[in-house]
Motif scaffolding. Sequence first.
Motif, PDB file in Angstrom:
ATOM      1  N   TYR A  23     -27.985  14.131   0.986  1.00  0.00           N
ATOM      2  CA  TYR A  23     -26.944  14.556   0.038  1.00  0.00           C
ATOM      3  C   TYR A  23     -26.993  13.828  -1.291  1.00  0.00           C
ATOM      4  N   ASP A  24     -27.842  12.788  -1.389  1.00  0.00           N
ATOM      5  CA  ASP A  24     -28.019  12.091  -2.668  1.00  0.00           C
ATOM      6  C   ASP A  24     -28.967  12.841  -3.597  1.00  0.00           C
ATOM      7  N   HIS A  25     -29.711  13.812  -3.068  1.00  0.00           N
ATOM      8  CA  HIS A  25     -30.884  14.290  -3.817  1.00  0.00           C
ATOM      9  C   HIS A  25     -30.888  15.804  -4.036  1.00  0.00           C
ATOM     10  N   SER A  26     -31.682  16.196  -5.039  1.00  0.00           N
ATOM     11  CA  SER A  26     -31.834  17.610  -5.383  1.00  0.00           C
ATOM     12  C   SER A  26     -32.601  18.347  -4.275  1.00  0.00           C
ATOM     13  N   ASP A  27     -32.538  19.667  -4.305  1.00  0.00           N
ATOM     14  CA  ASP A  27     -33.267  20.464  -3.314  1.00  0.00           C
ATOM     15  C   ASP A  27     -34.767  20.159  -3.363  1.00  0.00           C
ATOM     16  N   ALA A  28     -35.303  19.969  -4.585  1.00  0.00           N
ATOM     17  CA  ALA A  28     -36.756  19.738  -4.709  1.00  0.00           C
ATOM     18  C   ALA A  28     -37.124  18.416  -4.028  1.00  0.00           C
ATOM     19  N   THR A  29     -36.326  17.363  -4.268  1.00  0.00           N
ATOM     20  CA  THR A  29     -36.623  16.060  -3.638  1.00  0.00           C
ATOM     21  C   THR A  29     -36.479  16.171  -2.116  1.00  0.00           C
ATOM     22  N   VAL A  30     -35.422  16.874  -1.663  1.00  0.00           N
ATOM     23  CA  VAL A  30     -35.200  17.010  -0.216  1.00  0.00           C
ATOM     24  C   VAL A  30     -36.352  17.804   0.418  1.00  0.00           C
ATOM     25  N   ALA A  31     -36.817  18.864  -0.267  1.00  0.00           N
ATOM     26  CA  ALA A  31     -37.919  19.666   0.280  1.00  0.00           C
ATOM     27  C   ALA A  31     -39.153  18.771   0.442  1.00  0.00           C
ATOM     28  N   GLY A  32     -39.435  17.930  -0.564  1.00  0.00           N
ATOM     29  CA  GLY A  32     -40.593  17.024  -0.488  1.00  0.00           C
ATOM     30  C   GLY A  32     -40.434  16.025   0.652  1.00  0.00           C
TER      31      GLY A  32
ATOM     32  N   GLY B  87     -27.255  14.884  -6.543  1.00  0.00           N
ATOM     33  CA  GLY B  87     -26.973  15.151  -5.136  1.00  0.00           C
ATOM     34  C   GLY B  87     -26.232  16.454  -4.923  1.00  0.00           C
ATOM     35  N   ARG B  88     -26.097  16.805  -3.634  1.00  0.00           N
ATOM     36  CA  ARG B  88     -25.364  18.019  -3.290  1.00  0.00           C
ATOM     37  C   ARG B  88     -24.903  17.900  -1.845  1.00  0.00           C
ATOM     38  N   THR B  89     -23.648  18.257  -1.600  1.00  0.00           N
ATOM     39  CA  THR B  89     -23.154  18.283  -0.218  1.00  0.00           C
ATOM     40  C   THR B  89     -23.492  19.658   0.331  1.00  0.00           C
TER      41      THR B  89
ATOM     42  N   ALA C 167     -38.129  25.798   6.033  1.00  0.00           N
ATOM     43  CA  ALA C 167     -39.204  25.861   5.034  1.00  0.00           C
ATOM     44  C   ALA C 167     -40.216  24.740   5.268  1.00  0.00           C
ATOM     45  N   ALA C 168     -39.757  23.598   5.802  1.00  0.00           N
ATOM     46  CA  ALA C 168     -40.669  22.479   6.061  1.00  0.00           C
ATOM     47  C   ALA C 168     -41.407  22.655   7.385  1.00  0.00           C
ATOM     48  N   GLY C 169     -41.001  23.625   8.215  1.00  0.00           N
ATOM     49  CA  GLY C 169     -41.701  23.892   9.479  1.00  0.00           C
ATOM     50  C   GLY C 169     -40.908  23.532  10.721  1.00  0.00           C
TER      51      GLY C 169
END
Length: 363
Positions: free
Chosen positions: A270-279, A324-326, A338-340
């Motif tokens: 929840y601290d991070h953007s979708d792109a960072t979370v996807a990585g 971030g995002r909740t 998406a990550a498998g």
Amino acid sequence: MDGPFTTPPRPQGWLVRLALSPRFHRLAERLPLVRRFARAEGEALFDLVQGFVRSQVLMALVNLGLLARLARGPETTEDLALLTRVPLNRMEILLKAATALKLVRKRGTLWHLTPRGAAFTVVPGLAEMVSHHRALYADLADPVGFFRGPETTQLAGFWPYVFGAGIGDPEAHRFSRLMAESQTLVARDTLAQVDFSGQSHLLDVGGGHGAFLSAVAARHPGLRLTLFDLGQVVDSAPPLPAQITKVAGSFRDDSLPLGADSLSLIRVLYDHSDATVAGLLARAFEALPKGGLLVISEPMSGGDQPDPATDIYFAIYTMAMQTGRTRSVAEISTLLQAAGFVQITSPAPARPYVTRVLTARKI
Ligand SMILES: C[S@@+](CC[C@H](N)C(=O)[O-])C[C@H]1O[C@@H](n2cnc3c(N)ncnc32)[C@H](O)[C@@H]1O
């Protein structure tokens, strides 16, 4: 409100139409049943209006150390005023507000904690959490500007790592301590919902000062545990149980350590953007073997049914952090798929404002 609306008004439900009618409110005052409902709604509205003042009263009580002081024993208004350098008449008003908040009460000339006030002083990390809201409230001082999107926020400065910035030792220490102190409840609720007894090695990514792994160690003495976090954070961790190995690195730039058959992300996504979370989730997938277990635990949005705690406090807090995002269970599940990851489950949380758990597998 500035700026015209571009669409004509749409029809409303009948209860809303009634509530919009001043005539109905005059009538409601004369009908006992409707009057009770209207007054309850009035009280709820007034609570909304005074919410910020309540929070600031609490902040004053914490920052003046009044609740902590009363935890040592009852005190007079005069002593509390002297101790905190608050004029006597203003201290009286503050303590009466605290009484209305059911945190203190006066018996004779002495102020005592109530059971709620006493509980406040022993919940780990609660006073520190209230104090650090100074940054959030500064950002919310102009709420319209806040929702339109400010250039910078004070809260982002409190959590410098969210932009991938290097962090200094005092910063690492400050936020890691805050997180470690509030971890007790998160660990308790997470471990009530996840059974690590079938696992041999758990890697906790973004594990801070190791508070979650210390709780796991106490529950599963035979489990190998690896703590992964930024160098300054793992270096400033207190001494940890022997079964915990520390590894420094960044999940943005480095591969995650191999060898664990389970991986936890506690209050990290929840601290991070979708792109960072996807990585990060792609790296977690890479690091786990087939059959590996992923555990995510953090407060989550109610999604289509907004939650009274997480969709107000956490959604706005993470927005103030600027990266971030909740997310809801559905949103995290989409990122996991998406990550498998498969076999995604999320039991109903015991305390949504503490945490919600989501598990998934790599098969
Ligand atoms: C909100 S704290 C949660 C800490 C801990 N899991 C807990 O629940 O108490 C987020 C953690 O993620 C770590 N973190 C942030 N960015 C990171 C990165 N790029 N690589 C590794 N850890 C990172 C922070 O240092 C911090 O310890």
